[in-house]
Design an enzyme around this catalytic site. Structure first.
Site, PDB file in Angstrom:
ATOM      1  N   LYS A  92       0.836  -1.214   0.000  1.00  0.00           N
ATOM      2  CA  LYS A  92       0.000   0.000   0.000  1.00  0.00           C
ATOM      3  C   LYS A  92       0.874   1.268   0.000  1.00  0.00           C
ATOM      4  CE  LYS A  92      -2.083  -0.972   3.916  1.00  0.00           C
ATOM      5  NZ  LYS A  92      -1.376  -2.224   4.270  1.00  0.00           N
TER       6      LYS A  92
ATOM      7  N   ARG B  63     -10.058   1.227   8.393  1.00  0.00           N
ATOM      8  CA  ARG B  63      -9.659  -0.142   8.692  1.00  0.00           C
ATOM      9  C   ARG B  63     -10.763  -0.924   9.387  1.00  0.00           C
ATOM     10  NH1 ARG B  63      -3.790   0.703   8.796  1.00  0.00           N
ATOM     11  NH2 ARG B  63      -2.772  -1.306   8.967  1.00  0.00           N
TER      12      ARG B  63
ATOM     13  N   ARG C 137      11.751  -5.811   4.994  1.00  0.00           N
ATOM     14  CA  ARG C 137      11.462  -4.392   4.761  1.00  0.00           C
ATOM     15  C   ARG C 137      12.369  -3.518   5.633  1.00  0.00           C
ATOM     16  NH1 ARG C 137       5.732  -1.828   5.570  1.00  0.00           N
ATOM     17  NH2 ARG C 137       5.750  -3.160   7.405  1.00  0.00           N
TER      18      ARG C 137
ATOM     19  N   ARG D 168      10.844  -1.671  11.260  1.00  0.00           N
ATOM     20  CA  ARG D 168       9.793  -1.207  12.172  1.00  0.00           C
ATOM     21  C   ARG D 168       9.647  -2.139  13.367  1.00  0.00           C
ATOM     22  NH1 ARG D 168       4.763   0.180   8.348  1.00  0.00           N
ATOM     23  NH2 ARG D 168       3.748  -1.115   9.914  1.00  0.00           N
TER      24      ARG D 168
ATOM     25  N   ARG E  98      -1.308  -8.629  13.163  1.00  0.00           N
ATOM     26  CA  ARG E  98      -1.772  -7.627  12.183  1.00  0.00           C
ATOM     27  C   ARG E  98      -2.564  -8.306  11.066  1.00  0.00           C
ATOM     28  NH1 ARG E  98       3.901  -5.268  11.042  1.00  0.00           N
ATOM     29  NH2 ARG E  98       2.969  -4.174   9.288  1.00  0.00           N
TER      30      ARG E  98
HETATM   31  P1  AP5 Z   1       4.883  -1.597   1.930  1.00  0.00           P
HETATM   32  O1  AP5 Z   1       4.608  -0.746   0.737  1.00  0.00           O
HETATM   33  O2  AP5 Z   1       5.611  -0.997   3.078  1.00  0.00           O
HETATM   34  O3  AP5 Z   1       3.513  -2.323   2.409  1.00  0.00           O
HETATM   35  P2  AP5 Z   1       2.278  -1.749   3.236  1.00  0.00           P
HETATM   36  O4  AP5 Z   1       1.074  -2.413   2.694  1.00  0.00           O
HETATM   37  O5  AP5 Z   1       2.297  -0.246   3.256  1.00  0.00           O
HETATM   38  O6  AP5 Z   1       2.642  -2.362   4.635  1.00  0.00           O
HETATM   39  P3  AP5 Z   1       2.474  -1.827   6.111  1.00  0.00           P
HETATM   40  O7  AP5 Z   1       3.159  -2.851   6.983  1.00  0.00           O
HETATM   41  O8  AP5 Z   1       2.960  -0.405   6.241  1.00  0.00           O
HETATM   42  O9  AP5 Z   1       0.953  -1.907   6.302  1.00  0.00           O
HETATM   43  P4  AP5 Z   1       0.207  -1.957   7.627  1.00  0.00           P
HETATM   44  O10 AP5 Z   1      -1.192  -1.802   7.142  1.00  0.00           O
HETATM   45  O11 AP5 Z   1       0.469  -3.118   8.484  1.00  0.00           O
HETATM   46  O12 AP5 Z   1       0.842  -0.750   8.450  1.00  0.00           O
HETATM   47  P5  AP5 Z   1       0.393   0.746   8.775  1.00  0.00           P
HETATM   48  O13 AP5 Z   1       1.597   1.557   8.820  1.00  0.00           O
HETATM   49  O14 AP5 Z   1      -0.758   1.159   7.928  1.00  0.00           O
HETATM   50  O15 AP5 Z   1       5.665  -2.906   1.425  1.00  0.00           O
HETATM   51  C1  AP5 Z   1       6.132  -3.875   2.338  1.00  0.00           C
HETATM   52  C2  AP5 Z   1       7.504  -4.427   1.866  1.00  0.00           C
HETATM   53  O16 AP5 Z   1       7.310  -5.147   0.643  1.00  0.00           O
HETATM   54  C3  AP5 Z   1       8.548  -3.335   1.554  1.00  0.00           C
HETATM   55  O17 AP5 Z   1       9.803  -3.818   1.924  1.00  0.00           O
HETATM   56  C4  AP5 Z   1       8.455  -3.145   0.030  1.00  0.00           C
HETATM   57  O18 AP5 Z   1       9.693  -2.704  -0.522  1.00  0.00           O
HETATM   58  C5  AP5 Z   1       8.086  -4.551  -0.418  1.00  0.00           C
HETATM   59  N1  AP5 Z   1       7.236  -4.583  -1.607  1.00  0.00           N
HETATM   60  C6  AP5 Z   1       6.196  -3.744  -1.914  1.00  0.00           C
HETATM   61  N2  AP5 Z   1       5.627  -4.117  -3.081  1.00  0.00           N
HETATM   62  C7  AP5 Z   1       6.299  -5.212  -3.496  1.00  0.00           C
HETATM   63  C8  AP5 Z   1       6.180  -6.056  -4.649  1.00  0.00           C
HETATM   64  N3  AP5 Z   1       5.243  -5.842  -5.586  1.00  0.00           N
HETATM   65  N4  AP5 Z   1       7.038  -7.107  -4.751  1.00  0.00           N
HETATM   66  C9  AP5 Z   1       7.996  -7.332  -3.817  1.00  0.00           C
HETATM   67  N5  AP5 Z   1       8.169  -6.563  -2.720  1.00  0.00           N
HETATM   68  C10 AP5 Z   1       7.323  -5.511  -2.565  1.00  0.00           C
HETATM   69  O19 AP5 Z   1      -0.226   0.562  10.254  1.00  0.00           O
HETATM   70  C11 AP5 Z   1       0.608   0.213  11.332  1.00  0.00           C
HETATM   71  C12 AP5 Z   1      -0.230   0.139  12.598  1.00  0.00           C
HETATM   72  O20 AP5 Z   1      -0.829   1.423  12.877  1.00  0.00           O
HETATM   73  C13 AP5 Z   1      -1.444  -0.827  12.560  1.00  0.00           C
HETATM   74  O21 AP5 Z   1      -1.054  -2.157  12.845  1.00  0.00           O
HETATM   75  C14 AP5 Z   1      -2.337  -0.211  13.657  1.00  0.00           C
HETATM   76  O22 AP5 Z   1      -1.882  -0.541  14.930  1.00  0.00           O
HETATM   77  C15 AP5 Z   1      -2.129   1.293  13.462  1.00  0.00           C
HETATM   78  N6  AP5 Z   1      -3.111   1.891  12.550  1.00  0.00           N
HETATM   79  C16 AP5 Z   1      -2.842   2.519  11.354  1.00  0.00           C
HETATM   80  N7  AP5 Z   1      -3.976   2.949  10.774  1.00  0.00           N
HETATM   81  C17 AP5 Z   1      -5.001   2.579  11.620  1.00  0.00           C
HETATM   82  C18 AP5 Z   1      -6.405   2.732  11.557  1.00  0.00           C
HETATM   83  N8  AP5 Z   1      -7.009   3.337  10.514  1.00  0.00           N
HETATM   84  N9  AP5 Z   1      -7.147   2.226  12.575  1.00  0.00           N
HETATM   85  C19 AP5 Z   1      -6.577   1.621  13.640  1.00  0.00           C
HETATM   86  N10 AP5 Z   1      -5.226   1.444  13.748  1.00  0.00           N
HETATM   87  C20 AP5 Z   1      -4.449   1.928  12.747  1.00  0.00           C
END
Ligand code: AP5
Length: 212
Positions: free
Chosen positions: A13, A88, A126, A159, A170
């Site tokens: 994402k 979410r 990552r 992270r 997660r």
């Molecule tokens: P990356 O692009 O970083 O993936 P991502 O989907 O953004 O992953 P996240 O781990 O950031 O998502 P998340 O939803 O768990 O975390 P968030 O920060 O939103 O890619 C991942 C890896 O793969 C990278 O190394 C990249 O280079 C690689 N990659 C990408 N595309 C690829 C491809 N096509 N092929 C190969 N490799 C690839 O949330 C974190 C925490 O915050 C949550 O757990 C929760 O506690 C809290 N939170 C955030 N928003 C909310 C909400 N709305 N409500 C409640 N809690 C929330």
């Protein structure tokens, strides 16, 4: 462009949303990044969110809705936005409707489909830049210089919630609380599903095609 990215942790994402936002000249709004900034700044929000995020659970809806309401009221979001990580839960999705206005407000939703076993491999390798937020993968998108950011030379970090226990939690939260959000938008014909497996450029092309 008013777009929401839905997808499991590590589905790409952030990688895709950053690129799409810069191409279309709209802000990339990542609730995960906003929470991590609050933790770094030592704010009350950050102190409340830190243990919840480290455990891989979701931060309470009322806190997240407040953050998004404030952020979307800023001038730059008037021309559009890409939401990454919000909504979410169905409660967040319903509240978002009231924030952006009920009815046909041009909101589109893109769900990245990536199997759990691919996720675990992606997350383990990552790394991201603590200064500019650039995302790398030590195998598929490595930095040019060892473990330093290509843009500003900062030491890349993993992270704290990218450990196996938190990632499992997660994924469970995604299946239980966020997949119903996809169903919510599907029933309104706003959802497009895109295969998120394959090279980053190919996934980006699929996303662009699905939005045309
Ligand atoms: P990356 O692009 O970083 O993936 P991502 O989907 O953004 O992953 P996240 O781990 O950031 O998502 P998340 O939803 O768990 O975390 P968030 O920060 O939103 O890619 C991942 C890896 O793969 C990278 O190394 C990249 O280079 C690689 N990659 C990408 N595309 C690829 C491809 N096509 N092929 C190969 N490799 C690839 O949330 C974190 C925490 O915050 C949550 O757990 C929760 O506690 C809290 N939170 C955030 N928003 C909310 C909400 N709305 N409500 C409640 N809690 C929330």
């Amino acid at each position: 462009m008013r777009l929401i990215f839905i997808g499991p942790p590590g589905s790409g994402k952030g990688t895709q949303a950053k690129r799409l936002a810069s191409l279309h000249g709209v802000p990339h709004i990542s609730t995960g990044d906003m929470l991590r900034d609050a933790i770094d700044a030592g704010t009350e929000l950050g102190r409340e969110a830190a243990p919840i995020m480290a455990a891989g659970a979701l931060v309470p809806d009322d806190l997240m809705i407040g953050i998004i309401r404030d952020r979307l009221s800023k001038a730059d979001a008037g021309k559009g936005f890409i939401l990454d990580g919000f909504p979410r839960t169905v409660v967040q999705a319903e509240k978002l409707d009231t924030i952006v206005g009920n009815g046909d407000h041009g909101l589109r939703v893109l769900q990245l489909l990536v199997p759990d076993e691919v996720i675990v491999k992606r997350i383990a390798l990552r790394r991201s830049c603590p200064n500019c937020g650039a995302i790398y993968h030590l195998e598929t998108a490595p930095p040019a210089n060892d473990t330093l950011c290509d843009r500003d030379g900062a030491e890349l970090t993993a992270r704290p919630d990218d450990n196996e226990t938190a990632v499992r939690k997660r994924l469970e939260a995604f299946h239980r609380q966020t997949l119903p959000v996809a169903t919510f938008y599907k029933s309104q014909s706003k959802l497009r599903e895109v295969d998120g497996v394959g090279p980053v450029d190919e996934v980006f092309e699929r996303i662009e095609k699905s939005l045309n």
